[in-house]
Design a protein around this motif. Structure first.
Motif, PDB file in Angstrom:
ATOM      1  N   LEU A  85       0.823  -1.202   0.000  1.00  0.00           N
ATOM      2  CA  LEU A  85       0.000   0.000   0.000  1.00  0.00           C
ATOM      3  C   LEU A  85       0.863   1.261   0.000  1.00  0.00           C
ATOM      4  CD1 LEU A  85      -2.689   1.452   0.143  1.00  0.00           C
ATOM      5  CD2 LEU A  85      -2.687   1.111   2.624  1.00  0.00           C
ATOM      6  N   VAL A  86       1.945   1.247   0.767  1.00  0.00           N
ATOM      7  CA  VAL A  86       2.846   2.399   0.774  1.00  0.00           C
ATOM      8  C   VAL A  86       3.418   2.643  -0.612  1.00  0.00           C
ATOM      9  CG1 VAL A  86       5.041   3.253   1.679  1.00  0.00           C
ATOM     10  CG2 VAL A  86       3.401   2.176   3.225  1.00  0.00           C
ATOM     11  N   PRO A 256      -9.683   5.657   8.623  1.00  0.00           N
ATOM     12  CA  PRO A 256      -9.852   4.638   9.672  1.00  0.00           C
ATOM     13  C   PRO A 256      -9.051   3.374   9.390  1.00  0.00           C
ATOM     14  CG  PRO A 256     -11.967   5.598   9.062  1.00  0.00           C
ATOM     15  CD  PRO A 256     -10.974   6.108   8.059  1.00  0.00           C
ATOM     16  N   SER A 257      -8.436   2.850  10.425  1.00  0.00           N
ATOM     17  CA  SER A 257      -7.644   1.625  10.303  1.00  0.00           C
ATOM     18  C   SER A 257      -8.519   0.472   9.818  1.00  0.00           C
ATOM     19  CB  SER A 257      -7.021   1.266  11.656  1.00  0.00           C
ATOM     20  OG  SER A 257      -6.160   2.283  12.101  1.00  0.00           O
ATOM     21  N   GLY A 258      -7.972  -0.299   8.894  1.00  0.00           N
ATOM     22  CA  GLY A 258      -8.683  -1.453   8.370  1.00  0.00           C
ATOM     23  C   GLY A 258      -9.558  -1.170   7.182  1.00  0.00           C
ATOM     24  N   ARG A 259      -9.849   0.089   6.900  1.00  0.00           N
ATOM     25  CA  ARG A 259     -10.695   0.429   5.757  1.00  0.00           C
ATOM     26  C   ARG A 259      -9.871   0.417   4.477  1.00  0.00           C
ATOM     27  NH1 ARG A 259     -14.769   5.305   6.563  1.00  0.00           N
ATOM     28  NH2 ARG A 259     -15.405   3.788   8.153  1.00  0.00           N
ATOM     29  N   HIS A 260     -10.499  -0.009   3.393  1.00  0.00           N
ATOM     30  CA  HIS A 260      -9.791  -0.128   2.124  1.00  0.00           C
ATOM     31  C   HIS A 260      -9.330   1.240   1.625  1.00  0.00           C
ATOM     32  CE1 HIS A 260      -8.605  -2.066  -1.590  1.00  0.00           C
ATOM     33  NE2 HIS A 260      -9.273  -1.167  -2.284  1.00  0.00           N
ATOM     34  N   PHE A 261      -8.116   1.283   1.099  1.00  0.00           N
ATOM     35  CA  PHE A 261      -7.538   2.515   0.561  1.00  0.00           C
ATOM     36  C   PHE A 261      -7.141   2.249  -0.885  1.00  0.00           C
ATOM     37  CE2 PHE A 261      -4.487   5.762  -0.359  1.00  0.00           C
ATOM     38  CZ  PHE A 261      -4.816   6.839   0.448  1.00  0.00           C
ATOM     39  N   ASP A 262      -7.727   3.017  -1.813  1.00  0.00           N
ATOM     40  CA  ASP A 262      -7.421   2.838  -3.221  1.00  0.00           C
ATOM     41  C   ASP A 262      -7.244   4.190  -3.878  1.00  0.00           C
ATOM     42  OD1 ASP A 262      -9.990   3.809  -3.349  1.00  0.00           O
ATOM     43  OD2 ASP A 262     -10.896   1.912  -3.959  1.00  0.00           O
ATOM     44  N   VAL A 263      -7.190   4.200  -5.193  1.00  0.00           N
ATOM     45  CA  VAL A 263      -6.919   5.439  -5.919  1.00  0.00           C
ATOM     46  C   VAL A 263      -8.053   6.441  -5.745  1.00  0.00           C
ATOM     47  CG1 VAL A 263      -7.910   4.564  -8.086  1.00  0.00           C
ATOM     48  CG2 VAL A 263      -6.167   6.376  -8.152  1.00  0.00           C
TER      49      VAL A 263
END
Length: 282
Positions: A85-86, A256-263
């Motif tokens: 992710l980074v 929020p921690s655990g939530r999906h992070f995308d473009v």
């Protein structure tokens, strides 16, 4: 009898809190898995890359200002941010024209700590010179804080310049925050009778502030523009001791921690930052 009831109520309360925590984590994990499944598995790698470039290109066209320095803050309890992710965020920053990205990971090495040197080692083989690591020492770094004769807070309006896009990466540790400030204050106190310190005390407050900032940057080992956008991966907004003298004007967004992070998430954060009003005073 009352003591037994109090103990029983305390245990029931602990069970309820633990159950809520478990349900919350399962909900966030399920949401992340569903989003990732729908986003990643139905597209090929080439299709995902094309989609990301389209989203970022559309985002760039809507921005009225682009952050020059982005800082990523990872809480000690976060378990969703990894090296993959980074690396994605680095790629997103490169595409939109962000010049500096800092990583501040408060986790321990056995809890998912991301070592930037390892990420850059694999990145350099694929991206060539797009990512610059390690940072140039502050003594030889000529990063300008002025644009058109005026001091800025680390952002530029509009699109990038004509130079080829590059991102300078920084790794910030927990010892780079309050400990450095204490060290500088100790040095100034010990030299309070010297002519240099006495001269600073007789000048305006800005002179002392600039001197302290210079001493802090020297101990930090590199000099970078002040972060103007921060993404915090945590359940609550907290900087966890991040370079307190550098984040005076930083706009923070908590993911929020655990939530999906995308473009799409990254683009939405940039659009919110672009619309926010920052006041520097007179």
């Amino acid at each position: 009898m009352i003591e037994v009831l109090c103990l029983l109520l305390g245990k029931i309360l602990l069970l309820l809190v633990g159950g809520y925590e478990l349900v919350w984590r399962l909900r966030e994990r399920l949401n992340a898995l569903v989003v990732r499944w729908s986003y990643d598995l139905w597209r090929s790698a080439a299709a995902r890359e094309l989609h990301e470039r389209r989203v970022l290109a559309d985002c760039r066209s809507q921005l009225t200002k682009t952050p020059q320095h982005l800082v990523l803050v990872i809480s000690p309890m976060d378990a969703g941010v990894d090296a993959v992710l980074v690396r994605k965020i680095f790629d997103f920053a490169l595409d939109v024209g962000i010049k500096h990205v800092s990583l501040y990971d408060r986790r321990s090495k056995d809890k998912g700590y991301v070592e930037l040197a390892e990420v850059c080692r694999s990145t350099s083989e694929e991206q060539g010179s797009c990512f610059k690591w390690p940072p140039v020492p502050s003594a030889s770094k000529a990063e300008s804080q002025h644009k058109n004769g005026q001091k800025t807070n680390g952002y530029v309006n509009g699109a990038n310049g004509s130079q080829s896009p590059q991102v300078q990466l920084y790794q910030i540790s927990a010892s780079d925050g309050h400990a450095l400030i204490a060290d500088v204050c100790r040095e100034l106190y010990e030299g309070r009778e010297t002519p240099a310190v006495q001269n600073l005390l007789q000048q305006k407050r800005e002179a002392l502030t600039e001197q302290i900032s210079g001493m802090l940057n020297k101990r930090l080992g590199f000099e970078a523009p002040e972060p103007d956008l921060g993404i915090i991966f945590a359940r609550q907004t907290c900087t966890y001791g991040l370079l307190p003298w550098h984040v005076r004007f930083t706009e923070f967004h908590t993911h929020p921690s655990g939530r999906h992070f995308d473009v799409e998430t990254f683009a939405n954060i940039l659009c919110k930052y672009s619309r926010c009003e920052q006041r520097w005073g007179t």
